[in-house]
Each structure stands twice: as C-alpha cells, then as structure tokens.
Motif scaffolding. Structure first.
Motif, PDB file in Angstrom:
ATOM      1  N   MET A   1       0.798  -1.184   0.000  1.00 36.85           N
ATOM      2  CA  MET A   1       0.000   0.000   0.000  1.00 36.85           C
ATOM      3  C   MET A   1       0.840   1.246   0.000  1.00 36.85           C
ATOM      4  N   LYS A   2       1.874   1.187  -0.669  1.00 34.05           N
ATOM      5  CA  LYS A   2       2.867   2.240  -0.594  1.00 34.05           C
ATOM      6  C   LYS A   2       2.282   3.547  -1.098  1.00 34.05           C
ATOM      7  N   SER A   3       2.298   4.594  -0.240  1.00 40.34           N
ATOM      8  CA  SER A   3       1.853   5.922  -0.602  1.00 40.34           C
ATOM      9  C   SER A   3       0.506   5.902  -1.303  1.00 40.34           C
ATOM     10  N   PHE A   4      -0.506   5.298  -0.673  1.00 35.54           N
ATOM     11  CA  PHE A   4      -1.833   5.165  -1.257  1.00 35.54           C
ATOM     12  C   PHE A   4      -1.775   4.496  -2.608  1.00 35.54           C
ATOM     13  N   LYS A   5      -1.425   3.214  -2.664  1.00 34.40           N
ATOM     14  CA  LYS A   5      -1.292   2.497  -3.938  1.00 34.40           C
ATOM     15  C   LYS A   5      -2.514   2.719  -4.814  1.00 34.40           C
ATOM     16  N   THR A   6      -2.261   3.039  -6.059  1.00 37.26           N
ATOM     17  CA  THR A   6      -3.366   3.182  -6.999  1.00 37.26           C
ATOM     18  C   THR A   6      -3.604   1.932  -7.776  1.00 37.26           C
ATOM     19  N   LYS A   7      -2.674   0.932  -7.642  1.00 37.20           N
ATOM     20  CA  LYS A   7      -2.803  -0.211  -8.538  1.00 37.20           C
ATOM     21  C   LYS A   7      -3.125  -1.475  -7.777  1.00 37.20           C
TER      22      LYS A   7
ATOM     23  N   LYS B   1       6.774   0.680   9.897  1.00 31.98           N
ATOM     24  CA  LYS B   1       7.476   1.937   9.663  1.00 31.98           C
ATOM     25  C   LYS B   1       6.490   3.098   9.790  1.00 31.98           C
ATOM     26  N   GLN B   2       6.996   4.296  10.050  1.00 27.04           N
ATOM     27  CA  GLN B   2       6.123   5.460  10.173  1.00 27.04           C
ATOM     28  C   GLN B   2       5.712   5.933   8.771  1.00 27.04           C
ATOM     29  N   TYR B   3       4.653   5.346   8.275  1.00 24.89           N
ATOM     30  CA  TYR B   3       4.091   5.703   6.968  1.00 24.89           C
ATOM     31  C   TYR B   3       2.664   5.176   6.947  1.00 24.89           C
TER      32      TYR B   3
ATOM     33  N   GLY C   1       1.298   2.601   5.881  1.00 26.56           N
ATOM     34  CA  GLY C   1       1.164   1.193   6.252  1.00 26.56           C
ATOM     35  C   GLY C   1       1.011   0.977   7.746  1.00 26.56           C
ATOM     36  N   LEU C   2       1.572   1.857   8.555  1.00 26.28           N
ATOM     37  CA  LEU C   2       1.413   1.739  10.006  1.00 26.28           C
ATOM     38  C   LEU C   2      -0.027   2.052  10.401  1.00 26.28           C
ATOM     39  N   THR C   3      -0.619   3.041   9.756  1.00 21.46           N
ATOM     40  CA  THR C   3      -2.036   3.340  10.006  1.00 21.46           C
ATOM     41  C   THR C   3      -2.897   2.131   9.669  1.00 21.46           C
ATOM     42  N   VAL C   4      -2.596   1.498   8.538  1.00 21.25           N
ATOM     43  CA  VAL C   4      -3.347   0.315   8.118  1.00 21.25           C
ATOM     44  C   VAL C   4      -3.209  -0.808   9.151  1.00 21.25           C
TER      45      VAL C   4
END
Length: 420
Positions: free
Chosen positions: A1-7, A211-213, A215-218
C-alpha cells in the motif's frame, strides 16, 4: 500500500502488479478522454467517468457493455493518471471549483470521507433504497470506507485487503484450519509464531508493516479492530515488535521488506496485500517458497481495505445517469466483467463463489481468502484523513519505539479517529 497504492493486483496475471491501493506510475501524466467507437446518437446524454488508467481490458469492456445495454446514456472514460497524489489533486481542483466536468469518479478508499465532508459527493442512500440494494451485498470494508456521518456515498469499484500469509508446510493442519476460519486472536497468532519459528530454516515468526508511513495506520487499524480498542491494539503491536521471533528492524518494515522475508522462506507468517501472492505464484526474482506451501487466512480482526470506490459528483447535471452507471459497474454484471477480464477482486459478494470469477482469480480458490473478503474493515473515514493518518503514525511509532507514554498516545489517536 505504498503511498496510497493506486494499482490493485490483477491476481490471475501473476506477473502483473497493476493498480494496488496506493502505488504510482510515472508513465501516465496527463488525463485524456478515451472512448470506443460507437453508434450512439447525438440525443443521448454523455456521462463523463473519471477513472485511472487500466492496463487490462476490464474498464473499457465495462463501459462498452453499459453503453451497449442502454439507449439513454453514453459513458465516456476520462482516463486519469495512475499517480494517486496527482489524481487526487486533479479531482480536488475540479470539485472545489464546482465543476460538473465529471459525473462519476473513481476514488481511493481514503478520499471518500474528505470529498464527502467537503460536500463534493452526492449520497446514494435514497437510490439504493429505490433499487432495493442492500449494503450487505457489497464488500463490507469498502462500504464502510464510503460511509460518512451515517450516509453512504460510494459503492465498490474494486477492493484490496490485508491478509495473513502462512507456511502450510510448517503450520499444523489443525492450526491452519483455525487460521483459515478467522476464529483466532492476535494472542493466538503470537503463540503460533513462537511455536513454529525455526522450523524449515525460518527465523522470523511474523512480518508486518510498522514503519512510520501509511502502512502503520493500516496495521494499527487491524490490530485495534478499527480503533475500537486502541490501547489493547498498541500493546499487542508492541508485544510483537519486541518478541524474539520478530526482526530487530521491524519498525522500518514496509510491504517490500515483508514480502521479501516471506517469499525467501524466512518468515512463518506475514501480513500483506494480495499482490504478494502474485509474486510467489509468478516466481518473481528472489522467490524461493513454493506457492503450494503458501496458506492464506483472514487477519484476527479483519483486514483493512484498500482499493477504489465509485462516487457521483454532486455538481453533475446528470445525476440520474451517473447512478445508473454506478449501479451497473458495482453490480453483478459489471463486477463480473472487472473480475474476469481484469482479474480484479469483486466488490459484489455474490460473485465470490462464481466459477468464472474464481477461474480468473486464483486466490478465490482459497477458503481463507474467501473468509477474509467477508470480514474487511475500514481505516478512519474523515474529511481530513491525511492529518488523522499522520497523527496515528507519529504517535504509534513513538510508542512502539519506546514502550512509554501509552496512555497519552492512545488518547491522541482516539481523539484523532473520532474527530469529524
């Protein structure tokens, strides 16, 4: 889900890593109006559908079939960039000006609350009631992601979700059955990770994203059961983070580190998105684990959804037609086209057992995956999602790193997720 994955991964195409939750594609930088040749008359009402590029035939086939079946409307696909941030800003600029240039829009799941809160989307509850559509007919997490202040604003376009991967050649049949049913807890998972680490040359019990990004919220969404138990979820994440079977650098783990640990045979369990299965099935570079030894299960509290939603521009001059297209695209016929021709996961639940859809999506043959799709959950739905997610990431990472300040961290996260 890196940086709000669009794909989202087209699961039947093992080499494809297209369109997942929040990745970016620099090859597409301008929106364009693309539509197939047709015999529509000038009297028909044109509907503009703003949606990301699709490297499969699915979206075009969806639009073509809708246009073929009705005489009143003609949908034109305004093909947007696959860079999620750029697409967000382009839509926001248009919507904030009150423009009606788009009638129907494809939205990342985390945009729905922002756009609904700003008054840019039309609620669809009345339409659903009129057409006897039930929320239970659709992916639960996707529906929750598009529900703001009790009103429904979206239907699923194609979902993505968090999953638990496990080694079938290591985990006992009894434990595997328990995992696949979804009837287990994070404490149970911890005990299994302790039990099986070291078997078949593994040295990691459970790999996940800390990691603090985003993905941590998810992951915190999943550990806390959509923030119903923030304190308990944080404590459990900290318990895993400090376990002997967990990598010392787990607080720097993103999806890449996670799939590498699992596909190279180091981890017994791993939390990741469906794309990871495609890597293993496609025998991507570095993969040593056989797909035959991979099991799939729901996460204990359900997997957080990624993916995309369908919405109606409140400024649209053709709201009735926009609803007709959304109803078709999110319904049985439209979702079957997306699944069989693009390999996308269906957001319409009745298709989960459809033989044609299962043939196009290898993971749908897994009992654990079927169960996972029935138990999805949503990240916070907020008009200021970026700020909420940042608050979660910063505070959660601070606690996970130090093990101190739990009460203060939990309070800040609870306040952020409950704010409207």
């Amino acid at each position: 889900m890196k940086s709000f994955k669009t794909k989202l991964i087209a699961l039947s195409l093992v080499s494809s890593l297209a369109l997942v939750g929040c990745n970016s594609d620099s090859g597409s930088d301008k929106s364009k109006d693309t539509s197939s040749k047709d015999t529509k008359t000038s009297e028909q009402i044109v509907l503009k559908f703003a949606a990301q590029n699709d490297n499969t035939p699915a979206t075009k086939a969806l639009i073509d079939q809708f246009n073929k079946e009705n005489k009143k409307y003609d949908v034109k696909w305004v093909e947007m960039t696959n860079d999620s941030a750029q697409m967000h800003d382009q839509l926001l600029n248009s919507l904030s000006s009150g423009s009606s240039e788009y009638d129907v829009m494809s939205l990342d799941v985390v945009w729905a609350g922002e756009f609904a809160g700003a008054g840019y989307l039309s609620p669809i509850d009345v339409n659903m009631q009129k057409d006897s559509l039930q929320k239970e007919d659709y992916n639960a997490g996707s529906m929750a992601s598009g529900n703001y202040k009790g009103k429904q604003y979206t239907l699923p376009f194609f979902p993505d979700l968090g999953l638990l991967y496990f080694r079938k050649d290591i985990v006992s049949k009894e434990d595997a059955a328990k995992l696949e049913s979804g009837d287990y807890t994070y404490d149970d998972l911890y005990a299994m990770a302790q039990k099986y680490t070291g078997k078949n040359n593994t040295n990691i019990g459970f790999a996940y994203q800390s990691k603090q990004y985003e993905g941590l919220t998810v992951n915190l969404t999943e550990f806390t059961n959509s923030y119903k138990d923030v304190t308990g979820g944080l404590e459990m994440m900290r318990k895993f983070a400090t376990a002997k079977f967990t990598p010392k650098n787990i607080l720097n783990y993103m999806e890449g580190e996670t799939h590498t640990a699992f596909e190279q045979g180091k981890a017994v369990f791993a939390r990741n998105w469906p794309y990871a299965f495609g890597r293993i099935k496609g025998k991507e570079d570095g993969v040593t684990v056989s797909v035959d030894n991979v099991g799939i299960a729901p996460l204990p509290n359900g997997g957080a959804v990624g993916g995309w939603l369908l919405s109606i521009n409140k400024a649209s001059k053709n709201a009735e037609g926009a609803w007709e297209f959304i109803k078709f695209a999110a319904g049985e016929e439209g979702q079957k086209i997306m699944s069989t021709q693009g390999g996308y996961l269906p957001g319409y639940n009745a298709l989960l057992t459809n033989d044609e859809v299962k043939a196009a999506n290898a993971m749908l043959g897994y009992t654990g995956f079927q169960n996972a799709l029935k138990e999805t959950i949503a990240r916070p739905v907020s008009p200021d999602y970026s700020k909420v997610s940042d608050t979660i990431q910063v505070n959660a990472h601070k606690y996970l790193s130090s093990g101190t300040g739990l009460e203060d961290v939990a309070k800040k996260i609870e306040e952020a997720t409950k704010a409207e």
